[in-house]
Design a protein around this motif. Structure first.
Motif, PDB file in Angstrom:
ATOM      1  N   LYS A 149       0.898  -1.183   0.171  1.00 43.03           N
ATOM      2  CA  LYS A 149      -0.044  -0.069  -0.114  1.00 43.03           C
ATOM      3  C   LYS A 149       0.920   1.069   0.114  1.00 43.03           C
ATOM      4  O   LYS A 149       0.319   2.343  -0.636  1.00 43.03           O
ATOM      5  CB  LYS A 149      -1.012  -0.050   1.187  1.00 43.03           C
ATOM      6  CG  LYS A 149      -1.878   1.113   1.111  1.00 43.03           C
ATOM      7  CD  LYS A 149      -3.083   0.832   2.321  1.00 43.03           C
ATOM      8  CE  LYS A 149      -3.859   1.920   2.413  1.00 43.03           C
ATOM      9  NZ  LYS A 149      -4.887   1.835   1.186  1.00 43.03           N
ATOM     10  N   HIS A 150       1.950   1.380   0.599  1.00 41.95           N
ATOM     11  CA  HIS A 150       2.780   2.316   0.598  1.00 41.95           C
ATOM     12  C   HIS A 150       4.199   2.002  -0.017  1.00 41.95           C
ATOM     13  O   HIS A 150       4.830   1.247   0.212  1.00 41.95           O
ATOM     14  CB  HIS A 150       3.383   2.699   2.183  1.00 41.95           C
ATOM     15  CG  HIS A 150       1.948   3.279   2.966  1.00 41.95           C
ATOM     16  ND1 HIS A 150       1.464   4.594   2.727  1.00 41.95           N
ATOM     17  CD2 HIS A 150       1.171   2.570   3.611  1.00 41.95           C
ATOM     18  CE1 HIS A 150       0.542   4.660   3.690  1.00 41.95           C
ATOM     19  NE2 HIS A 150       0.299   3.710   4.329  1.00 41.95           N
ATOM     20  N   ASN A 151       4.395   2.543  -1.540  1.00 38.32           N
ATOM     21  CA  ASN A 151       5.320   2.093  -2.191  1.00 38.32           C
ATOM     22  C   ASN A 151       5.776   3.579  -2.615  1.00 38.32           C
ATOM     23  O   ASN A 151       5.288   4.157  -3.641  1.00 38.32           O
ATOM     24  CB  ASN A 151       4.832   1.157  -3.224  1.00 38.32           C
ATOM     25  CG  ASN A 151       6.071   0.796  -4.050  1.00 38.32           C
ATOM     26  OD1 ASN A 151       7.337   1.525  -3.941  1.00 38.32           O
ATOM     27  ND2 ASN A 151       5.924  -0.027  -4.704  1.00 38.32           N
ATOM     28  N   TYR A 169      12.548  14.727  -1.218  1.00 30.15           N
ATOM     29  CA  TYR A 169      11.705  14.518   0.207  1.00 30.15           C
ATOM     30  C   TYR A 169      11.206  13.212   0.593  1.00 30.15           C
ATOM     31  O   TYR A 169      10.414  12.987   1.627  1.00 30.15           O
ATOM     32  CB  TYR A 169      10.740  15.396   0.715  1.00 30.15           C
ATOM     33  CG  TYR A 169       9.543  15.799  -0.204  1.00 30.15           C
ATOM     34  CD1 TYR A 169       9.893  16.200  -1.354  1.00 30.15           C
ATOM     35  CD2 TYR A 169       8.450  15.292   0.114  1.00 30.15           C
ATOM     36  CE1 TYR A 169       8.723  16.347  -2.441  1.00 30.15           C
ATOM     37  CE2 TYR A 169       7.371  15.503  -0.527  1.00 30.15           C
ATOM     38  CZ  TYR A 169       7.431  15.966  -1.759  1.00 30.15           C
ATOM     39  OH  TYR A 169       6.051  16.222  -2.789  1.00 30.15           O
ATOM     40  N   HIS A 170      11.205  12.244  -0.427  1.00 28.20           N
ATOM     41  CA  HIS A 170      10.578  10.725  -0.177  1.00 28.20           C
ATOM     42  C   HIS A 170      12.004   9.725  -0.054  1.00 28.20           C
ATOM     43  O   HIS A 170      12.582   9.851  -1.315  1.00 28.20           O
ATOM     44  CB  HIS A 170       9.678  10.290  -1.535  1.00 28.20           C
ATOM     45  CG  HIS A 170       8.146  10.781  -0.994  1.00 28.20           C
ATOM     46  ND1 HIS A 170       7.780  12.038  -1.687  1.00 28.20           N
ATOM     47  CD2 HIS A 170       7.348  10.176  -0.228  1.00 28.20           C
ATOM     48  CE1 HIS A 170       6.429  11.992  -1.218  1.00 28.20           C
ATOM     49  NE2 HIS A 170       6.199  11.304  -0.420  1.00 28.20           N
ATOM     50  N   HIS A 171      11.978   9.016   0.834  1.00 32.84           N
ATOM     51  CA  HIS A 171      12.963   7.855   0.514  1.00 32.84           C
ATOM     52  C   HIS A 171      12.408   6.395   0.755  1.00 32.84           C
ATOM     53  O   HIS A 171      11.220   6.402   1.204  1.00 32.84           O
ATOM     54  CB  HIS A 171      13.750   8.002   1.891  1.00 32.84           C
ATOM     55  CG  HIS A 171      14.379   9.402   2.266  1.00 32.84           C
ATOM     56  ND1 HIS A 171      15.208   9.991   1.229  1.00 32.84           N
ATOM     57  CD2 HIS A 171      14.147  10.449   3.137  1.00 32.84           C
ATOM     58  CE1 HIS A 171      15.522  11.319   1.632  1.00 32.84           C
ATOM     59  NE2 HIS A 171      14.988  11.681   2.700  1.00 32.84           N
ATOM     60  N   THR A 172      13.187   5.713   0.475  1.00 29.22           N
ATOM     61  CA  THR A 172      12.814   4.189   0.605  1.00 29.22           C
ATOM     62  C   THR A 172      12.727   4.010   2.161  1.00 29.22           C
ATOM     63  O   THR A 172      11.824   3.780   2.761  1.00 29.22           O
ATOM     64  CB  THR A 172      13.753   3.209  -0.244  1.00 29.22           C
ATOM     65  OG1 THR A 172      15.037   3.401  -0.027  1.00 29.22           O
ATOM     66  CG2 THR A 172      13.688   3.309  -1.866  1.00 29.22           C
ATOM     67  N   THR A 199       0.887   8.589  15.894  1.00 31.99           N
ATOM     68  CA  THR A 199       1.634   9.799  14.873  1.00 31.99           C
ATOM     69  C   THR A 199       2.930   9.202  14.438  1.00 31.99           C
ATOM     70  O   THR A 199       3.714   8.463  14.669  1.00 31.99           O
ATOM     71  CB  THR A 199       1.728  10.897  15.966  1.00 31.99           C
ATOM     72  OG1 THR A 199       3.204  10.873  16.495  1.00 31.99           O
ATOM     73  CG2 THR A 199       0.765  11.207  17.151  1.00 31.99           C
ATOM     74  N   GLY A 200       3.203   9.811  13.292  1.00 29.95           N
ATOM     75  CA  GLY A 200       4.463   9.687  12.685  1.00 29.95           C
ATOM     76  C   GLY A 200       4.988  10.902  11.959  1.00 29.95           C
ATOM     77  O   GLY A 200       4.326  11.727  11.228  1.00 29.95           O
ATOM     78  N   MET A 201       6.294  11.270  12.243  1.00 32.47           N
ATOM     79  CA  MET A 201       6.891  12.427  11.662  1.00 32.47           C
ATOM     80  C   MET A 201       8.082  11.847  10.807  1.00 32.47           C
ATOM     81  O   MET A 201       8.939  11.169  11.626  1.00 32.47           O
ATOM     82  CB  MET A 201       7.238  13.444  12.709  1.00 32.47           C
ATOM     83  CG  MET A 201       8.027  14.594  12.481  1.00 32.47           C
ATOM     84  SD  MET A 201       7.927  16.060  13.469  1.00 32.47           S
ATOM     85  CE  MET A 201       8.452  15.475  14.951  1.00 32.47           C
TER      86      MET A 201
HETATM   87  P1  ATP Z   1       3.656  11.980   1.807  1.00 30.26           P
HETATM   88  O1  ATP Z   1       2.195  12.451   1.412  1.00 30.26           O
HETATM   89  O2  ATP Z   1       4.429  13.179   1.879  1.00 30.26           O
HETATM   90  O3  ATP Z   1       4.175  10.851   0.638  1.00 30.26           O
HETATM   91  P2  ATP Z   1       2.287  10.180   3.484  1.00 30.26           P
HETATM   92  O4  ATP Z   1       0.903  10.780   3.801  1.00 30.26           O
HETATM   93  O5  ATP Z   1       2.579   9.146   2.679  1.00 30.26           O
HETATM   94  O6  ATP Z   1       3.556  11.331   3.158  1.00 30.26           O
HETATM   95  P3  ATP Z   1       2.456   9.268   6.450  1.00 30.26           P
HETATM   96  O7  ATP Z   1       2.167   7.771   5.967  1.00 30.26           O
HETATM   97  O8  ATP Z   1       1.326   9.947   7.036  1.00 30.26           O
HETATM   98  O9  ATP Z   1       2.983  10.168   5.328  1.00 30.26           O
HETATM   99  O10 ATP Z   1       3.705   9.073   7.196  1.00 30.26           O
HETATM  100  C1  ATP Z   1       4.039  10.154   8.362  1.00 30.26           C
HETATM  101  C2  ATP Z   1       5.263  10.751   8.176  1.00 30.26           C
HETATM  102  O11 ATP Z   1       6.510  10.186   7.542  1.00 30.26           O
HETATM  103  C3  ATP Z   1       4.829  11.976   7.012  1.00 30.26           C
HETATM  104  O12 ATP Z   1       4.494  13.030   7.545  1.00 30.26           O
HETATM  105  C4  ATP Z   1       6.445  12.127   6.577  1.00 30.26           C
HETATM  106  O13 ATP Z   1       6.947  13.146   7.223  1.00 30.26           O
HETATM  107  C5  ATP Z   1       7.175  10.751   6.580  1.00 30.26           C
HETATM  108  N1  ATP Z   1       7.246  10.073   5.251  1.00 30.26           N
HETATM  109  C6  ATP Z   1       6.259   9.666   4.662  1.00 30.26           C
HETATM  110  N2  ATP Z   1       6.683   9.064   3.656  1.00 30.26           N
HETATM  111  C7  ATP Z   1       8.144   9.106   3.847  1.00 30.26           C
HETATM  112  C8  ATP Z   1       8.990   8.626   2.629  1.00 30.26           C
HETATM  113  N3  ATP Z   1       9.088   8.132   1.748  1.00 30.26           N
HETATM  114  N4  ATP Z   1      10.374   9.218   3.103  1.00 30.26           N
HETATM  115  C9  ATP Z   1      10.662  10.143   3.996  1.00 30.26           C
HETATM  116  N5  ATP Z   1       9.626  10.470   4.971  1.00 30.26           N
HETATM  117  C10 ATP Z   1       8.411  10.092   4.633  1.00 30.26           C
END
Ligand code: ATP
Ligand code: MG
Length: 870
Positions: free
Chosen positions: A72-74, A84-87, A235-237
């Protein structure tokens, strides 16, 4: 502020709010069939949200290593292209398990960001869930009201289900969310477009940093939502994004989290960062991916051909390819970055330091082998181009390259465009889609919701002490898989069935009802802290009490193999050294498999020594000393072996046999004598620096011995009941080699006789010596004679035909002088003659051979051969 301090500040802040700080769970999930990698901080607490287990404290905080590359999260395809996205990234998080709710979560998040870290309030925006019609949910007024007391209303934005309703997967705990976004653009840009217009618009400098999720529902299989009995905060930051904000940078890669890696890449490749968009992307991809791959390997997941291992391999290959194509690095180099990573992150994640060598070696081998694949692919691509009609390469061909050789499609496209060829990308994608559908169909599973028959606090496991127990079914669900059809999964109030885990397979057995009806349990697994028993049918009258009976024979064999695995581990550390670490194991009822770090193949002596060591422990008849509630710290102090990438609680179970002591949840023999005997059956490499030993014990060892002794009897019988079969076989071998020499000598003698005869038969016509004849020689014999006669006579035109083992052979020899003068060509001649013997052949102008399946055509072939003389 250094990233290290940011991490510490976060944890300290929540500690001051009475949270317990826990370690990050492993990034690789071992016992969760619904998820391969940890993709959010909440994963390790899922069982608490579902009510399957009770936490020790209701307030928790941590930094969790996450990987978003599947399911789901890829984010894989975004990574490197954006900033600003990492694996792999760290997610800072705080949790309330049925404790505080929205008010505290929101106020504390705000306090941490604005008071503790002093981020300018004027750069922050928040979002609130606007509601959703299909889910029959209204706007999250509660969160809105709380935010209104903290910030101006025009900074509170409403968001839809996609952005503001968080779900872990298709089913499970979920709820509305409130995100905090930060605008890090320059004042000039801010004046042009207001930040609130850019929230959730994929702008690289107006990004979400923190997501506060209010877990209040459970998503059911039919898509409906069910209110949870207790409400939770999750929560997740994003740690790297927060570092970017705190360090006043515009990209995560410009922070101290990534800079050391990037400057090392610059040094190795000689390409500077920040000069060109394409090479920048490549550098970001590599800096990011080496983290993901190293963390996964350190947690025990090696690259491989399937499952989680394959995902890791693909990530690494993506990095290699970017280096290969855009940084022009044709040799392995990514492994050199591990040292930098270990120095920089090893403090917060000591496993990286400990596993540094392994990471380096594994990555290096993977790099080398994929670079070879790329090389091969390049030459295959050249062939494809050479044989192409027109300027377009078919999608099917490109798919073949991709599918069979792992050659990346974008590299194919790039190379083709450089050579002014195009690619039928649409056809490629169709092929890809077809393949995906095939595997999707094969893997499809429909899982229905749990039917709860009886509320139960905890499903107790009694299988260490009992193989049978009276049980009641507390809940069950149906699932339909393409592979096995309908299956049922049953949960009991208590169970003697061991669920697959720690490498040991799950128990099999049956349920017996009062009237004697039997329902077979074909497998046992653990999911979210529930022990799940799989059956093909549902027992009748599911509400009654059943006798749950474990298949004792299989369980005992598994137990013997599991205990033997511990002894094997001990033996290897004793004999090879303490660098030996377990890297995986598989404990079956039939055999055991043990993977471990070690750099050389084990010698025959070492293997023997290992076997002897284990068998000596078996003969010592060591009693099992089991402690189910030892403090983790005490166990480690006493020298218990713990595994990397395994999640341990404060109290652990220890298994001791003499000096072997491990943290382990598996089942074991009561005394090592029950293992009976230990026999290694195989030793091989599984990856660079990782060896695998396979072995058997007990009945399987007995069976092997019986089989081998029967074979030995048969061999002795064949050798006239010799007492010393080894001597007899050696004698036969010697005799055989003597006989072979004699045969060779006889053959040579025969050939020289024949040669004399044949030489006498040579005739002459117009200055050409010729000999066209059927002979009784094999291919080598004919060749020898032809070359000897050619050397002795000169100007020779020779064609031999021979029948050997029902096949026809032709040999043609023409002296070089004739080849030139008369324009004769042996290759062409044998090809022409081949039709008579229903075969073909070829060779050079002065010597060629043909073979065919029709010996009766030899004379016709020789007849025709004469015509070449004229
Ligand atoms: P985005 O819309 O930016 O992809 P997200 O909605 O997928 O974020 P969440 O699933 O709510 O993010 O994850 C919580 C926090 O983790 C985000 O607010 C973000 O700061 C961080 N985060 C999420 N995905 C990534 C990623 N691929 N790389 C770095 N940080 C991430
Ligand atoms: Mg995302």
């Amino acid at each position: 502020m250094k990233s290290k301090e940011i991490r510490a500040k976060f944890l300290d802040f929540f500690k001051s709010k009475e949270h317990s700080i826990v370690p990050s769970a492993p990034i690789v999930l071992k016992n969760d069939p619904t998820l391969m990698f940890t993709n959010a901080g909440m994963n390790q607490f899922k069982e608490y949200f579902l009510g399957n287990a009770k936490p020790k404290t209701t307030r928790i905080a941590d930094t969790q290593k996450c990987l978003r590359v599947s399911g789901k999260h890829n984010d894989l395809e975004e990574v490197g292209k954006d900033t600003y996205h990492h694996t792999m990234f760290e997610m800072l998080g705080n949790w309330s398990i049925g404790d505080y709710f929205k008010k505290e979560a929101i106020n504390w998040a705000w306090e941490f960001l604005t008071a503790e870290l002093k981020i300018d309030k004027n750069n922050l925006y928040v979002t609130v869930f606007e509601g959703d019609q299909t889910d029959k949910l209204s706007k999250d007024e509660e969160a809105y009201e709380i935010w209104k007391k903290i910030i101006d209303e025009d900074r509170i934005l409403l968001g839809n289900k996609k952005d503001n309703f968080w779900e872990m997967g298709d089913q499970g705990p979920c709820g509305p969310a409130s995100e905090i976004h930060v605008d890090i653009r320059s004042e000039e840009e801010k004046a042009k477009v207001p930040g609130k217009d850019l929230v959730n618009q994929d702008h690289p400098q107006v990004v979400e940093i923190w997501n506060l999720v209010f877990i209040q529902y459970n998503r059911m299989a039919n898509g409906s939502l069910k209110e949870l009995p207790a409400k939770h905060i999750d929560t997740g930051m994003g740690f790297e994004r927060l570092a970017m904000v705190m360090q006043g940078k515009q990209s995560n890669y410009d922070t101290d989290v990534f800079q050391p890696l990037i400057s090392e890449i610059e040094t190795i490749t000689g390409v500077s960062y920040g000069k060109n968009e394409q090479t920048d992307i490549a550098i970001r991809v590599i800096a990011d991916h080496v983290r993901a791959v190293s963390f996964a390997i350190a947690d025990g997941q090696l690259p491989s051909n399937n499952g989680a291992g394959y995902v890791i391999r693909r990530i690494l290959r993506r990095a290699i390819r970017y280096g290969f194509t855009f940084l022009n690095k044709k040799e392995a180099f990514i492994h050199q970055l591990v040292a930098v990573l270990a120095t920089q992150m090893g403090g917060a994640f000591p496993e990286l330091k400990k596993q540094k060598n392994l990471c380096e070696n594994v990555i290096k081998e993977e790099e080398k082998s994929f670079l070879r694949t790329l090389d091969q692919g390049l030459s295959l691509l050249d062939n494809i181009i050479a044989s192409a009609e027109g300027n377009e390469i078919s999608g099917r061909k490109a798919f073949e390259l991709y599918d069979t050789y792992g050659f990346p499609i974008d590299l194919t496209a790039l190379i083709l465009s450089e050579k002014n060829y195009t690619l039928d990308l649409k056809a490629f994608e169709e092929e890809l889609e077809k393949q995906k559908n095939r595997s999707r169909l094969a893997a499809q599973t429909e899982t229905e919701d749990w039917v709860v028959l009886q509320e139960d606090e905890e499903e107790e496991f009694v299988g260490y002490d009992y193989l049978e127990a009276q049980v009641k079914i507390t809940q069950y669900r149906k699932l339909v898989t393409k592979k096995d059809g309908a299956l049922y999964q049953l949960v009991f109030n208590l169970t003697p069935f061991y669920p697959e885990g720690g490498g040991q397979v799950g128990d099999k057995g049956y349920l017996k009802s009062a009237n004697g009806d039997i329902t077979y349990i074909i497998d046992t697994k653990k999911e979210n802290n529930l022990i799940i028993h799989t059956t093909k049918t549902l027992p009748q009258d599911i509400k009654q009490t059943f006798m749950a009976v474990v298949d004792a024979k299989q369980r005992n064999r598994s137990a013997a193999n599991h205990s033997a695995t511990h002894l094997l581990h001990q033996a290897l550390r004793n004999i090879l050294g303490t660098h030996v670490e377990q890297k995986g194991s598989m404990v079956h009822s039939g055999y055991l498999r043990f993977d471990f770090s070690h750099f050389n193949k084990l010698t025959a002596e070492e293997l023997k020594e290992v076997e002897n060591f284990v068998n000596a422990r078996i003969r010592e008849q060591l009693d099992l000393e089991e402690n189910r509630t030892m403090l983790y710290t005490k166990a480690i102090e006493e020298g218990a072996v713990a595994l990397f990438g395994e999640k341990y609680g404060d109290t652990v179970r220890t298994i001791r046999f003499g000096k072997s002591m491990e943290l382990c949840g598996g089942t074991h023999v009561a005394n090592t004598a029950d293992i009976w005997h230990f026999k290694i059956t195989a030793e091989a490499a599984v990856a660079s620096g990782i060896r695998r030993i396979e072995a058997i014990t007990g009945d399987a060892a007995k069976d092997l011995l019986t089989e081998q002794s029967t074979q030995m009897q048969q061999i002795k019988h064949l050798l006239n009941n010799t007492k010393d079969p080894i001597k007899s076989v050696t004698d036969i071998q010697n005799e055989n080699s003597e006989l072979r020499k004699e045969i060779e000598a006889l053959k040579r003698e025969k050939a020289s006789f024949l040669k004399a005869e044949l030489k006498a038969a040579v005739q002459e016509q117009n200055g050409v010596n010729y000999l066209i004849q059927q002979v009784d020689l094999d291919a080598n014999g004919m060749k020898d004679v032809a070359f000897q006669l050619g050397g002795e006579l000169g100007n020779l035109f020779l064609v031999f035909g021979a029948e050997q083992d029902g096949k026809a052979l032709l040999t043609c020899y023409i002296s070089k002088s004739l080849v030139e003068e008369k324009d004769l060509n042996a290759g062409k001649i044998v090809r022409a003659l081949g039709k008579h013997i229903q075969g073909g052949g070829g060779g050079q102008a002065f010597f060629a051979t043909a073979g065919g399946k029709n010996p009766s055509g030899i004379s016709a072939a020789l007849e025709e051969a004469k015509t070449f003389l004229d």
